[in-house]
Design a protein around this motif. Structure first.
Motif, PDB file in Angstrom:
ATOM      1  N   TYR A 123     -14.374  -4.616 -14.566  1.00  0.00           N
ATOM      2  CA  TYR A 123     -14.398  -4.851 -13.132  1.00  0.00           C
ATOM      3  C   TYR A 123     -15.275  -3.790 -12.491  1.00  0.00           C
ATOM      4  CZ  TYR A 123     -10.291  -7.712 -14.094  1.00  0.00           C
ATOM      5  OH  TYR A 123      -9.430  -8.643 -14.591  1.00  0.00           O
ATOM      6  N   LYS A 124     -16.113  -4.201 -11.558  1.00  0.00           N
ATOM      7  CA  LYS A 124     -16.943  -3.225 -10.851  1.00  0.00           C
ATOM      8  C   LYS A 124     -16.086  -2.349  -9.956  1.00  0.00           C
ATOM      9  CE  LYS A 124     -21.203  -5.865 -10.927  1.00  0.00           C
ATOM     10  NZ  LYS A 124     -22.282  -6.453 -10.148  1.00  0.00           N
ATOM     11  N   LYS A 125     -15.118  -2.959  -9.302  1.00  0.00           N
ATOM     12  CA  LYS A 125     -14.208  -2.214  -8.441  1.00  0.00           C
ATOM     13  C   LYS A 125     -12.789  -2.712  -8.677  1.00  0.00           C
ATOM     14  CE  LYS A 125     -17.456  -1.483  -4.655  1.00  0.00           C
ATOM     15  NZ  LYS A 125     -17.675  -1.675  -3.220  1.00  0.00           N
ATOM     16  N   ALA A 126     -11.883  -1.776  -8.816  1.00  0.00           N
ATOM     17  CA  ALA A 126     -10.481  -2.152  -9.003  1.00  0.00           C
ATOM     18  C   ALA A 126      -9.591  -1.053  -8.438  1.00  0.00           C
ATOM     19  CB  ALA A 126     -10.174  -2.349 -10.476  1.00  0.00           C
ATOM     20  N   PRO A 170      13.015  -9.290  10.109  1.00  0.00           N
ATOM     21  CA  PRO A 170      11.948  -9.477   9.102  1.00  0.00           C
ATOM     22  C   PRO A 170      10.559  -9.121   9.630  1.00  0.00           C
ATOM     23  CG  PRO A 170      13.468 -11.312   9.025  1.00  0.00           C
ATOM     24  CD  PRO A 170      13.884 -10.465  10.189  1.00  0.00           C
ATOM     25  N   LYS A 171      10.263  -9.471  10.853  1.00  0.00           N
ATOM     26  CA  LYS A 171       8.943  -9.181  11.408  1.00  0.00           C
ATOM     27  C   LYS A 171       8.694  -7.675  11.462  1.00  0.00           C
ATOM     28  CE  LYS A 171       5.882 -10.184  15.254  1.00  0.00           C
ATOM     29  NZ  LYS A 171       5.695 -10.863  16.531  1.00  0.00           N
ATOM     30  N   GLN A 172       9.731  -6.910  11.837  1.00  0.00           N
ATOM     31  CA  GLN A 172       9.604  -5.457  11.891  1.00  0.00           C
ATOM     32  C   GLN A 172       9.384  -4.869  10.493  1.00  0.00           C
ATOM     33  OE1 GLN A 172      13.367  -4.876  13.929  1.00  0.00           O
ATOM     34  NE2 GLN A 172      12.276  -4.043  15.725  1.00  0.00           N
ATOM     35  N   VAL A 173      10.035  -5.439   9.503  1.00  0.00           N
ATOM     36  CA  VAL A 173       9.885  -4.961   8.124  1.00  0.00           C
ATOM     37  C   VAL A 173       8.456  -5.211   7.644  1.00  0.00           C
ATOM     38  CG1 VAL A 173      10.653  -5.273   5.737  1.00  0.00           C
ATOM     39  CG2 VAL A 173      12.327  -5.271   7.584  1.00  0.00           C
ATOM     40  N   VAL A 174       7.924  -6.404   7.918  1.00  0.00           N
ATOM     41  CA  VAL A 174       6.557  -6.734   7.506  1.00  0.00           C
ATOM     42  C   VAL A 174       5.562  -5.810   8.190  1.00  0.00           C
ATOM     43  CG1 VAL A 174       4.772  -8.521   7.580  1.00  0.00           C
ATOM     44  CG2 VAL A 174       7.108  -9.122   6.923  1.00  0.00           C
ATOM     45  N   GLU A 175       5.762  -5.544   9.470  1.00  0.00           N
ATOM     46  CA  GLU A 175       4.867  -4.631  10.195  1.00  0.00           C
ATOM     47  C   GLU A 175       4.941  -3.225   9.597  1.00  0.00           C
ATOM     48  OE1 GLU A 175       6.097  -4.935  14.262  1.00  0.00           O
ATOM     49  OE2 GLU A 175       5.105  -6.878  14.558  1.00  0.00           O
ATOM     50  N   PHE A 176       6.147  -2.806   9.243  1.00  0.00           N
ATOM     51  CA  PHE A 176       6.326  -1.473   8.669  1.00  0.00           C
ATOM     52  C   PHE A 176       5.592  -1.351   7.334  1.00  0.00           C
ATOM     53  CE2 PHE A 176       8.749   1.281   5.764  1.00  0.00           C
ATOM     54  CZ  PHE A 176       8.635   2.483   6.434  1.00  0.00           C
ATOM     55  N   ILE A 177       5.699  -2.367   6.499  1.00  0.00           N
ATOM     56  CA  ILE A 177       5.018  -2.347   5.199  1.00  0.00           C
ATOM     57  C   ILE A 177       3.509  -2.497   5.385  1.00  0.00           C
ATOM     58  CG2 ILE A 177       4.726  -3.603   3.017  1.00  0.00           C
ATOM     59  CD1 ILE A 177       7.679  -4.241   3.127  1.00  0.00           C
ATOM     60  N   GLY A 178       3.114  -3.289   6.351  1.00  0.00           N
ATOM     61  CA  GLY A 178       1.695  -3.533   6.587  1.00  0.00           C
ATOM     62  C   GLY A 178       0.931  -2.292   6.997  1.00  0.00           C
ATOM     63  N   GLU A 179       1.586  -1.392   7.699  1.00  0.00           N
ATOM     64  CA  GLU A 179       0.897  -0.182   8.173  1.00  0.00           C
ATOM     65  C   GLU A 179       0.404   0.693   7.021  1.00  0.00           C
ATOM     66  OE1 GLU A 179       1.809   3.808  10.773  1.00  0.00           O
ATOM     67  OE2 GLU A 179       3.045   2.042  11.101  1.00  0.00           O
ATOM     68  N   PRO A 180       1.249   1.112   6.085  1.00  0.00           N
ATOM     69  CA  PRO A 180       0.726   1.931   4.971  1.00  0.00           C
ATOM     70  C   PRO A 180      -0.263   1.158   4.093  1.00  0.00           C
ATOM     71  CG  PRO A 180       3.139   1.826   4.874  1.00  0.00           C
ATOM     72  CD  PRO A 180       2.702   0.997   6.023  1.00  0.00           C
ATOM     73  N   SER A 181      -0.024  -0.149   3.926  1.00  0.00           N
ATOM     74  CA  SER A 181      -0.951  -0.940   3.110  1.00  0.00           C
ATOM     75  C   SER A 181      -2.318  -1.002   3.758  1.00  0.00           C
ATOM     76  CB  SER A 181      -0.404  -2.358   2.916  1.00  0.00           C
ATOM     77  OG  SER A 181       0.822  -2.325   2.237  1.00  0.00           O
ATOM     78  N   GLY A 182      -2.339  -1.177   5.069  1.00  0.00           N
ATOM     79  CA  GLY A 182      -3.609  -1.207   5.790  1.00  0.00           C
ATOM     80  C   GLY A 182      -4.349   0.109   5.691  1.00  0.00           C
ATOM     81  N   ARG A 183      -3.606   1.202   5.780  1.00  0.00           N
ATOM     82  CA  ARG A 183      -4.242   2.526   5.638  1.00  0.00           C
ATOM     83  C   ARG A 183      -4.823   2.693   4.236  1.00  0.00           C
ATOM     84  NH1 ARG A 183      -0.032   6.603   8.624  1.00  0.00           N
ATOM     85  NH2 ARG A 183      -0.339   5.793  10.723  1.00  0.00           N
ATOM     86  N   PHE A 184      -4.092   2.230   3.254  1.00  0.00           N
ATOM     87  CA  PHE A 184      -4.562   2.332   1.891  1.00  0.00           C
ATOM     88  C   PHE A 184      -5.845   1.516   1.707  1.00  0.00           C
ATOM     89  CE2 PHE A 184      -4.564   1.176  -2.625  1.00  0.00           C
ATOM     90  CZ  PHE A 184      -4.537   2.433  -3.178  1.00  0.00           C
ATOM     91  N   ASP A 185      -5.854   0.306   2.269  1.00  0.00           N
ATOM     92  CA  ASP A 185      -7.065  -0.528   2.189  1.00  0.00           C
ATOM     93  C   ASP A 185      -8.255   0.182   2.826  1.00  0.00           C
ATOM     94  OD1 ASP A 185      -5.748  -2.536   0.856  1.00  0.00           O
ATOM     95  OD2 ASP A 185      -5.322  -3.715   2.659  1.00  0.00           O
ATOM     96  N   GLN A 186      -8.039   0.858   3.944  1.00  0.00           N
ATOM     97  CA  GLN A 186      -9.126   1.576   4.617  1.00  0.00           C
ATOM     98  C   GLN A 186      -9.662   2.702   3.716  1.00  0.00           C
ATOM     99  OE1 GLN A 186      -7.402   2.874   8.276  1.00  0.00           O
ATOM    100  NE2 GLN A 186      -7.600   0.871   9.274  1.00  0.00           N
ATOM    101  N   LEU A 187      -8.782   3.370   2.994  1.00  0.00           N
ATOM    102  CA  LEU A 187      -9.214   4.453   2.120  1.00  0.00           C
ATOM    103  C   LEU A 187     -10.048   3.950   0.952  1.00  0.00           C
ATOM    104  CD1 LEU A 187      -5.952   6.608   1.979  1.00  0.00           C
ATOM    105  CD2 LEU A 187      -8.094   7.172   3.140  1.00  0.00           C
ATOM    106  N   THR A 188      -9.752   2.762   0.475  1.00  0.00           N
ATOM    107  CA  THR A 188     -10.487   2.234  -0.659  1.00  0.00           C
ATOM    108  C   THR A 188     -11.695   1.512  -0.155  1.00  0.00           C
ATOM    109  OG1 THR A 188      -9.164   0.199  -0.673  1.00  0.00           O
ATOM    110  CG2 THR A 188      -8.451   2.012  -2.091  1.00  0.00           C
TER     111      THR A 188
END
Length: 124
Positions: free
Chosen positions: A84-87, A106-124
């Motif tokens: 893989y070129k990027k992984a 449930p909506k609050q839980v998804v938003e809570f999980i989405g925040e760190p995941s979004g930050r991680f995506d930005q770092l990669t």
């Protein structure tokens, strides 16, 4: 009284000793066989438990396609590799998540999980 009865059955002292001795030997062999079978059963149960637990862990952490490919590779003893070129591989454990999720909608839980995941995506 009983001595005469046993003499009438043609049991000599030697035959009684042989009978008792063979009964003791048979009991010992039966005990040994039973013990061996129980040990084998316990070992098999433990192996099955560990195999099932490993399967559950693999199925939780990896996609089904990857787990199936691993099984096939182990069976055929031919391990394939992928390029893989990027992984990115990430695994996380959110401390206190179960308690947090049980108190939120449930909506609050998804938003809570989405925040760190979004930050991680930005770092990669």
């Amino acid at each position: 009284v009983y001595g005469d009865y046993f003499q009438n059955l043609f049991f000599t002292h030697t035959s009684v000793l042989v009978f008792v001795g063979s009964s003791i030997l048979q009991s010992f062999f039966a005990y040994s066989a039973e013990r061996s079978l129980r040990q084998r059963f316990k070992a098999k149960e433990k192996t099955d438990f560990i195999r099932e637990r490993t399967e559950n862990i693999l199925n939780t952490l990896l996609p089904v396609m990857v787990v199936e490919e691993l099984r096939e590779s182990l069976a055929s003893q031919s391990f394939s590799s992928h390029f893989y070129k990027k992984a990115t591989i990430a695994q996380s454990d959110l401390c206190g998540f179960t308690e947090f999720a049980s108190r939120k909608k449930p909506k609050q839980v998804v938003e809570f999980i989405g925040e760190p995941s979004g930050r991680f995506d930005q770092l990669t």
